[in-house]
Design an enzyme around this catalytic site. Structure first.
Site, PDB file in Angstrom:
ATOM      1  N   TRP A 167      52.325 -34.223  44.605  1.00 19.95           N
ATOM      2  CA  TRP A 167      52.999 -33.062  45.206  1.00 19.95           C
ATOM      3  C   TRP A 167      54.354 -32.827  44.534  1.00 19.95           C
ATOM      4  O   TRP A 167      54.703 -31.707  44.187  1.00 19.95           O
ATOM      5  CB  TRP A 167      53.164 -33.267  46.715  1.00 19.95           C
ATOM      6  N   TYR A 199      56.410 -20.428  46.118  1.00 14.90           N
ATOM      7  CA  TYR A 199      56.823 -21.562  46.951  1.00 14.90           C
ATOM      8  C   TYR A 199      56.378 -21.333  48.395  1.00 14.90           C
ATOM      9  O   TYR A 199      55.838 -22.240  49.036  1.00 14.90           O
ATOM     10  CB  TYR A 199      58.337 -21.746  46.881  1.00 14.90           C
ATOM     11  N   HIS A 201      53.508 -23.567  50.589  1.00 11.73           N
ATOM     12  CA  HIS A 201      53.812 -24.217  51.861  1.00 11.73           C
ATOM     13  C   HIS A 201      53.060 -23.610  53.039  1.00 11.73           C
ATOM     14  O   HIS A 201      53.076 -24.173  54.131  1.00 11.73           O
ATOM     15  CB  HIS A 201      55.324 -24.242  52.089  1.00 11.73           C
ATOM     16  N   TYR A 236      59.406 -31.935  61.151  1.00 15.67           N
ATOM     17  CA  TYR A 236      59.850 -31.545  59.811  1.00 15.67           C
ATOM     18  C   TYR A 236      59.673 -30.048  59.624  1.00 15.67           C
ATOM     19  O   TYR A 236      58.583 -29.518  59.827  1.00 15.67           O
ATOM     20  CB  TYR A 236      59.051 -32.323  58.775  1.00 15.67           C
TER      21      TYR A 236
END
Length: 107
Positions: A77, A19, A23, A42
């Site tokens: 995504w 993960y 990212h 964000y």
């Protein structure tokens, strides 16, 4: 006026490293779509046990979510990310983001 939105998700313990890697290289078209949909400032924060804290600012969270839901890149995504999370109960990760209630803010 921009609204601050915070949400929690849980990344599966056996997928945390992947993960993080995903990212570190978010698709450029996904980044463009987020910006165009009104997602600003964000950030995602990931604890070692998989607790994921998301934070963003937007004028209208429901509209920003809907704008992303309408994009092909978001569908791709979300399909790739779904297996990274615990307890989605059949939802896509972006559908499982339930905003927390803000109880304090130091301006």
């Amino acid at each position: 006026m921009s609204r601050r939105v915070c949400f929690l998700l849980k990344v599966r313990a056996d997928r945390i490293e992947e993960y993080r890697e995903r990212h570190a290289a978010v698709w450029p078209e996904m980044l463009d779509a987020l910006s165009a949909a009104g997602w600003h400032n964000y950030s995602l924060f990931l604890r070692d046990d998989g607790l994921l804290v998301g934070y963003l600012e937007t004028d209208d969270f429901a509209a920003a979510q809907a704008a992303m839901a309408a994009t092909d890149v978001n569908a791709r995504w979300q399909a790739e990310m779904a297996d990274f999370f615990e307890s989605l109960d059949g939802s896509r990760p972006d559908e499982a983001m339930k905003p927390l209630t803000e109880v304090f803010h130091l301006a």
